[in-house]
Design an enzyme around this catalytic site. Structure first.
Site: not given
Length: 241
Positions: A24, A26, A177
């Site tokens: 991923d 951001d 995240d």
């Protein structure tokens, strides 16, 4: 590395083997939380919506899915690309790299290991942040516009494996995240390393993360050979028995 609240990040080192790595962006490679918060405050003011209501669910989701919920008239790629492309220009000073990200990506690039970025952001947003932060540019990526359904749908991560040129039986490791992204990786049938950078540990556990670390300082490249990429995880969360 140590403990967060009642959680101890002290698991012994573990070496993992995969045919490719899917990151991923951001919250995993960069942290642009402050910039994104300012962006959604601006958008919310124009829509007459409470920004906190948007921010409660927007992280890890594509903007088009958020706009579909709050203002369908803006749920088109022309508008979203334009607005997301402005975020690094307007709020570039509000983003930093996730600790360990620059070093890990540089090490993967140095040996030409297979890695890709799979993001809920647009291509304009990704390119803007890479230009601002001067981090490794992925040769393979999947962006918001590339899939019909965003995370937690697994389509984006399955497409990431495909764009790396790897067969369907390849073992992949996803680094994420956000709970929606963890769920996407698990739904694709992949192992997932969760980063406790933007969400509570309990949320990552509930989403099904196989391992949880504080940030990318805990993930290092061991080697890359014919059998795949070996990475070492250090100081992962000690999972309750």
């Amino acid at each position: 590395m140590g403990s967060v609240g009642e959680h101890s990040f002290s698991a012994p080192p573990k070496v993992l083997l995969a045919h490719g790595l899917l990151f991923d962006f951001d919250g995993t490679i960069i942290d642009s939380t402050e910039a994104v918060v300012k962006h959604w405050h601006k958008e919310a003011a124009e829509m007459g919506v409470d920004p906190e209501v948007i921010l409660a669910t927007s992280h890890g989701r594509r903007s088009i899915d958020t706009f579909k919920e709050f203002d369908p008239s803006k749920a088109n790629w022309e508008y979203i690309n334009q607005q997301e492309g402005l975020i690094p220009k307007l709020f570039g000073q509000d983003a930093v790299e996730i600790p360990g990200a620059r070093k890990l990506l540089a090490s993967l690039e140095a040996v030409n290991a297979p890695w890709a970025v799979v993001t809920s952001g647009t291509r304009a947003l990704l390119n803007g942040w890479i230009d601002v932060l001067k981090i490794a540019r992925p040769r393979c990526l999947v962006v918001a516009e590339d899939v019909e359904n965003g995370k937690p749908d697994p389509a984006c991560y399955l497409l990431g494996r495909q764009r790396l040129g790897l067969p369907e039986d390849s073992q992949m490791i996803v680094i994420e995240d956000a709970p929606s992204g963890v769920r996407a990786g698990k739904a694709a049938g992949f192992k997932v390393i969760g980063l406790a950078t933007t969400h509570r540990i309990e949320q990552l556990q509930e989403a099904g993360a196989d391992w949880i670390v504080e940030d990318l300082r805990s993930v290092t490249l061991k080697d890359f050979g014919n059998d795949g990429v070996r990475i070492e995880i250090r100081n992962a969360l000690v999972q309750a028995p």
